[in-house]
Structures are given as structure tokens and as C-alpha cells.
Design a protein around this motif. Structure first.
Motif, mmCIF file in Angstrom:
data_model
loop_
_atom_site.group_PDB
_atom_site.id
_atom_site.type_symbol
_atom_site.label_atom_id
_atom_site.label_comp_id
_atom_site.label_asym_id
_atom_site.label_seq_id
_atom_site.Cartn_x
_atom_site.Cartn_y
_atom_site.Cartn_z
ATOM 1 N N VAL A 217 43.749 -31.374 1.125
ATOM 2 C CA VAL A 217 43.224 -32.723 0.841
ATOM 3 C C VAL A 217 41.695 -32.693 0.776
ATOM 4 C CG1 VAL A 217 42.948 -35.042 1.779
ATOM 5 C CG2 VAL A 217 45.185 -33.933 1.804
ATOM 6 N N PHE A 218 41.118 -31.951 1.688
ATOM 7 C CA PHE A 218 39.654 -31.858 1.730
ATOM 8 C C PHE A 218 39.114 -31.292 0.424
ATOM 9 C CE2 PHE A 218 35.500 -31.272 2.985
ATOM 10 C CZ PHE A 218 35.119 -29.940 2.947
ATOM 11 N N SER B 268 39.771 -33.578 -2.457
ATOM 12 C CA SER B 268 38.855 -34.726 -2.442
ATOM 13 C C SER B 268 37.533 -34.357 -3.064
ATOM 14 C CB SER B 268 38.622 -35.200 -1.006
ATOM 15 O OG SER B 268 39.821 -35.610 -0.442
ATOM 16 N N LEU B 269 37.045 -33.193 -2.657
ATOM 17 C CA LEU B 269 35.758 -32.762 -3.205
ATOM 18 C C LEU B 269 35.849 -32.551 -4.701
ATOM 19 C CD1 LEU B 269 34.450 -30.142 -0.628
ATOM 20 C CD2 LEU B 269 33.559 -32.425 -1.084
ATOM 21 N N ALA C 287 37.191 -36.264 -6.538
ATOM 22 C CA ALA C 287 36.583 -37.555 -6.256
ATOM 23 C C ALA C 287 35.391 -37.843 -7.134
ATOM 24 C CB ALA C 287 36.176 -37.618 -4.797
ATOM 25 N N CYS C 288 34.530 -36.875 -7.332
ATOM 26 C CA CYS C 288 33.287 -37.150 -8.057
ATOM 27 C C CYS C 288 33.317 -36.658 -9.489
ATOM 28 C CB CYS C 288 32.136 -36.469 -7.335
ATOM 29 S SG CYS C 288 31.990 -37.062 -5.676
#
Lengths: 247, 349
Positions: B13-14, B17-18, B21-22
Motif C-alpha cells: 500500500v505504501f 500510494s507513492l 497518488a501523485c
């Protein structure tokens, strides 16, 4: 327990990364109240709107004349309120009479009841040095050569007149150099600047005033060329202190 | 609180996310096929160049224009742009005799990127399409079929057209569009050429000194004695305006000047102020090349300006007449100064 804490930490950390890294700058800025003043400049000859390239006008000295060019700078507009406090625009504005409109916007003025306005025709001496203004074509064409003082023309007022033999001749009324800066007389105004109530002021130049008060100019007597002739530029400068009125 | 996550899932997930997400451009990285933007280095004191949103400057566009400028591939008569814009004459031509009978001095291609209007009468206001008429019979006499074939067979042009304008196959675009792209590339090339290394530029930059004759001429030029600066304003040495300088006493045909375009009486006899950069190299002078030398030009401004009602007010001088009344020495000095505006480096650009 350790694993669970680490998992929780990483989960929260990833959310934090997500949240921080993608944060758009959405900080709210307080909206400044609109206290702007719009000054609209128009050009007349004794109450008749200026029409370029047409010999229609007469000055006090008896010359029939037309206008082919009218370029000048206005700077340091100072408005004074009824408490005696002043607002100085500290800016320079180029005016071309041939433009469909010439507008000066004074932004974010302090609120108040303003009762008078004064300004310079030309550039403040601290700014009147060669290449001090943006190098656009308008300013480059207003340059006053360094060999005769440097800086900028304050005024270019050109046209034709009929001489004593009724022959069409050119005239070029030019002003420049710090000594010839025109400090226009204070004009009474009645202007209430309030928040979110932008206002407009009409500023009218009567071109005939350049040829009268105090000196009645006659091209046939005084000449038709002033550039770098201090005596003639001084006459023009003195005449220029009351060329504007408030509409 | 218990979160049903194990170490592996949390790590995934980490990272996810990185990664997601962006991410803003989620398309795979592609090879950049866009041309390389080019920025004109504006010399100190110069105005901003007149750029075009429809024809932005690119390295590849400029390169294409540079090649085409001197290539007779555009014509069927052996002509190229350089046939009428000779480097030795600062990319001008002494006299062009047009089929219509008009005889004129071809304006120099110098610092065109800073101009707003083109040709003596200001008949063109867009540099990007200035060359569109040059394909006509009178100039290139271009044969579209031959041009398509020659360009397609050329070892470099197909690649350059593709790199500059994304045209993968020249033969598939209409002739009007091909002309437009050629004109665009020529405009880009001309915009990129800046003259800024004359002796007087060096003097301004404190890298050269003027001799006595040149310095006195400089003073004449910039003072009311010569009164040249009002129309030939620095640094382009043109005010980019139209003036009747009193060179004609009668007004018919080409001598009507700007009036031919505007139909306004007040524009009678007005012409676009030519630049004085490289003026030494662009004889003969005036719109119709009536003056063969700078001496004749200076003589004209000193004693020969016409006395008719259309002459610009700026031609009225300090003495109330249209005469400068320069002495022989002052004329020599003024000419010496004018020659300091010569920029030979520009001829090799």
C-alpha cells in the motif's frame, strides 16, 4: 504487536505522503476590497474633441492648425483627501492621443474622500535617465538623446499650421530635460473611494492651453520648433501647467 | 485498534500510494518528437521581439528556413531568396524592377524579428506569411509538381519538415499548406537573425572608441543639428512609423507611399522608416533608389527637402525651414557616423 505497530505506522505514513505530496496550494487569501480608480484621459481643443490630421482648430495667437501627433508621459499622480493625507501613484504612464482610449488605473487606493489631484507631465527626475523605462517601441521613440541631456521626451505635440502666407507648415512642440518638467496645477476633485466601489475620473486636456496662459503662442512669431531650445521650451512648460481639467 | 494489515500488504500500500497518488501523466514515456523551442537572445536596449503564436521559434524550423533561404529548390528559374536579398548588401537588393513597372530598392532583411510592418508602404503586417507571394511567376515561378518531387528526393528536407512541423510526408499536404510551412520556416530564420555588433554597438558597450569624425557625426545625428534621431530611433534605427520625408514633390504611383495601402490623404508620400543599420551597404537609397550615395542622401536632408504640404512636421527644423544647412565638414562627419552602424558580422549569420 511490533508488526501491527509498524503496519499502522506505514499505513499512516503512506496516507501522509499521499496527503502532503499532492496537496494543491489552496490557501485562502483574503480578498482585497476593490478600491481602484480609473482615470480616463481625453483630448479636446476648446471643448471640441480632437480629430487628428484635420486643419480645423485655431489658437489664441491666431494660427489655424491641425494635430498629427500627441505623445506624452504623466507621472507621480498625487491625490489628497479631506484630511490632508496624500496618495502617490509613484508610476509613469505613456499617453498616445491616437489611441482609442487612454486609461490610467490606480489600484488599491486608500479609502477616503479625495478633494484634489496633481501630477507631472513628463518624468520624475529620478526616472528621467536614458533606458530607465521598458524598452518598448513607444518608450524608445520618446528617448531624448544623451548628447542633449538624455532621458525622455516629456511631450511630443506635432502638426501643421497655416503661416502668414496661408502656406501649410509643420510645427513640433517637444519638451524634455528635467528643467522642463511640467508640474500641473492641483485640480479640485470630489471623489469618494469606498471599499468595492471602484470609481472613474475624467481628465481632459485642452490642447489650446499649450498655446496660451501665460504666453500666447504664435507660430509666425515664436517659432514652430522647440526641441532643445530652452527659451521656447520654458514658454511651453509654463503654458502646460493648466492644460488639464476634470470632466 | 486493530487494523487487518500484515507487513507485506502495508508495504504494498505504501509503495502503491507513492506510485499512484501523485502520478499526473500516466501514459508511457514516449520519444519526444516535438521540435526544440528556440529563444532569441534579446540584446540590451532592444525591444521585445515580435513573436508569433502560430509560428513559434524552434531550432529545427530555423534550420529549415536557413537552408531554404539560399536554395533555388523553391523556384524554376534558379532564384532563391538570396537572389534579391544579397548578403553583401545586408540582404537587400539595390533595385528591383517589377513587372508592374515599379522600380524599388529592396528593403534589407535585418532585425526583422523586431518589426511590426514590412515593405516600404507597410503592405505586410505579418512576417510569417511574408514569403507567401514569392512563389508567384514574378519571383520563384514555382511549379508545385516539381517542388514536391525535389523536396521529397532531397536528402535532408523531408527530415527537417518532419522535425520542424511534424510533416511526415510532404507530398500529402496541399500546396497552399506547403507554401505556408516554407514561409513559416523562412520567418523563423529571419526572426533569429539579430544585428548588434556594429562599431557603434561596440562603442555603446564600451568595447570600441569612435574617432573624431565619427564622434562629431554622432553628436550631429543625435542633436537638433542633424535631427536624425526622431525617425531613426535607437537601437533599431527606425521608429517603425511612416513619414513623408519630403523626397518627392509630386505624388503618383509608388510615390504615393502609404496612401496606396490606407487610401488616406494624410498618408500621401509616407514610407516606413528604414533602419540605418548597415546603411553603408544598402545603396542606392530611398524607396525608389533615387540617391546613389550617402553623400547624396545627406545633401538632400541638408538642402533638398521638398516644400509641399504633405511633408512631415518633423522635417521642419530649428531655423523654421526644412533645411539643415550642414557644412561640408558636418556632412563628412555625419556620414562617418552612419558608417559606424555597419555590422559585417551580421552578413555571415
Amino acid at each position: 504487536m511490533k508488526t501491527r505497530n509498524l503496519g499502522l505506522f506505514l499505513w499512516l505514513f503512506s496516507i501522509l505522503i499521499f496527503g502532503v505530496a499532492c496537496k494543491k496550494h489552496v490557501t485562502l487569501e483574503a480578498t482585497k476590497p476593490n478600491t481602484n480608480l480609473r482615470i480616463e484621459i481625453t483630448h479636446l481643443i476648446d471643448n471640441i474633441p480632437l480629430l487628428f490630421d484635420s486643419i480645423n482648430y485655431a489658437n489664441k495667437g491666431g494660427n489655424k492648425y491641425s494635430v498629427t501627433r500627441l505623445n506624452y508621459y504623466i507621472s507621480d499622480i498625487i491625490l489628497q483627501n479631506n484630511k490632508g493625507e496624500t496618495f502617490n501613484s509613484n508610476s509613469t504612464y505613456y499617453v498616445n492621443g491616437r489611441n482609442a482610449s487612454n486609461v490610467i488605473n490606480l489600484l488599491e487606493m486608500p479609502t477616503g474622500n479625495y478633494t484634489s489631484m496633481r501630477f507631472l507631465i513628463g518624468l520624475n527626475p529620478t526616472e528621467n535617465t536614458s533606458n530607465s523605462l521598458e524598452n518598448n517601441v513607444d518608450n524608445l521613440n520618446m528617448a531624448w538623446p544623451e548628447v542633449i541631456g538624455g532621458g525622455y521626451h516629456f511631450l511630443k505635440f506635432e502638426g501643421y499650421y497655416l503661416d502668414s502666407a496661408r502656406t501649410k507648415q509643420g510645427f513640433t512642440m517637444h519638451l524634455g530635460t528635467n528643467d522642463m518638467l511640467v508640474a500641473h496645477q492641483s485640480l479640485p476633485i470630489s471623489l469618494l473611494i469606498e471599499e468595492n466601489k471602484p470609481d472613474t475620473l475624467g481628465l481632459q486636456m485642452n490642447l489650446n492651453e499649450w498655446f496660451q496662459n501665460p504666453h500666447t503662442w504664435n507660430f509666425n512669431v515664436d517659432g514652430n520648433y522647440t526641441m532643445a531650445i530652452p527659451a521656447l521650451m520654458t514658454l511651453l512648460k509654463n503654458n502646460g501647467t493648466d492644460v488639464f481639467t476634470i470632466e | 485498534m486493530y487494523l487487518p494489515l500484515n507487513k507485506n500488504i502495508t508495504g504494498f500500500v505504501f509503495i502503491a500510494s507513492l506510485f499512484f497518488a501523485c502520478k499526473q501523466n500516466d501514459t508511457p514515456k514516449q520519444v519526444n518528437t516535438y521540435p526544440t523551442p528556440y529563444e532569441i537572445s534579446v540584446p540590451p536596449g532592444f525591444p521585445k521581439p515580435e513573436l508569433s503564436s502560430i509560428n513559434p521559434l524552434t531550432v529545427e524550423g530555423i534550420q529549415l528556413g536557413k537552408m531554404l533561404y539560399s536554395d533555388s529548390i523553391l523556384s524554376t528559374n534558379g532564384r532563391s531568396c538570396t537572389s534579391c536579398h544579397l548578403a553583401i548588401n545586408s540582404f537587400s537588393l539595390p533595385i528591383f524592377n517589377s513587372w508592374s513597372g515599379r522600380k524599388f530598392s529592396v528593403p534589407a532583411h535585418i532585425n526583422l524579428g523586431f518589426k511590426k510592418q514590412y515593405n516600404w508602404e507597410g503592405s505586410q503586417e505579418c512576417l510569417d506569411t511574408l514569403a507567401m507571394d514569392d512563389f508567384d511567376q514574378e519571383f520563384f515561378n514555382t511549379n508545385p509538381e516539381i517542388l514536391y518531387k525535389k523536396l521529397a528526393a532531397h536528402p535532408i528536407y523531408p527530415t527537417l519538415f518532419n522535425q520542424a512541423f511534424g510533416i511526415s510526408d510532404i507530398s500529402k499536404i496541399p500546396f497552399q499548406e506547403l507554401k505556408r510551412k516554407i514561409a513559416y520556416s523562412l520567418a523563423q530564420y529571419l526572426r533569429s537573425k539579430v544585428s548588434v555588433n556594429s562599431k557603434f554597438d561596440q562603442y555603446r558597450n564600451k568595447k570600441a572608441l569612435l574617432n573624431n569624425l565619427e564622434y562629431e557625426g554622432y553628436v550631429i545625428f543625435y542633436s537638433e543639428k542633424g535631427d536624425c534621431f526622431h525617425c531613426h530611433s535607437e537601437p533599431l534605427y527606425t521608429d517603425q512609423q511612416f513619414h513623408n520625408n519630403g523626397v518627392s514633390n509630386t505624388y503618383v504611383g509608388f510615390d504615393l507611399g502609404r496612401q496606396n495601402i490606407s487610401n488616406k490623404e494624410e498618408d500621401k508620400g509616407k514610407f516606413f522608416t528604414p533602419t540605418l543599420r548597415n546603411i553603408e551597404l544598402t545603396a542606392p537609397y530611398m524607396h525608389d533608389g533615387r540617391f546613389k550615395t550617402l553623400q547624396e542622401v545627406v545633401d538632400f536632408y541638408s538642402e533638398g527637402v521638398a516644400e509641399n504640404q504633405y511633408v512631415d512636421p518633423l522635417m521642419t527644423k530649428r531655423n523654421g525651414t526644412r533645411k539643415l544647412n550642414l557644412t561640408t565638414l558636418e556632412k563628412i562627419q555625419l556620414i562617418a557616423f552612419l558608417k559606424t552602424l555597419t555590422d559585417l558580422d551580421y552578413l555571415n549569420k
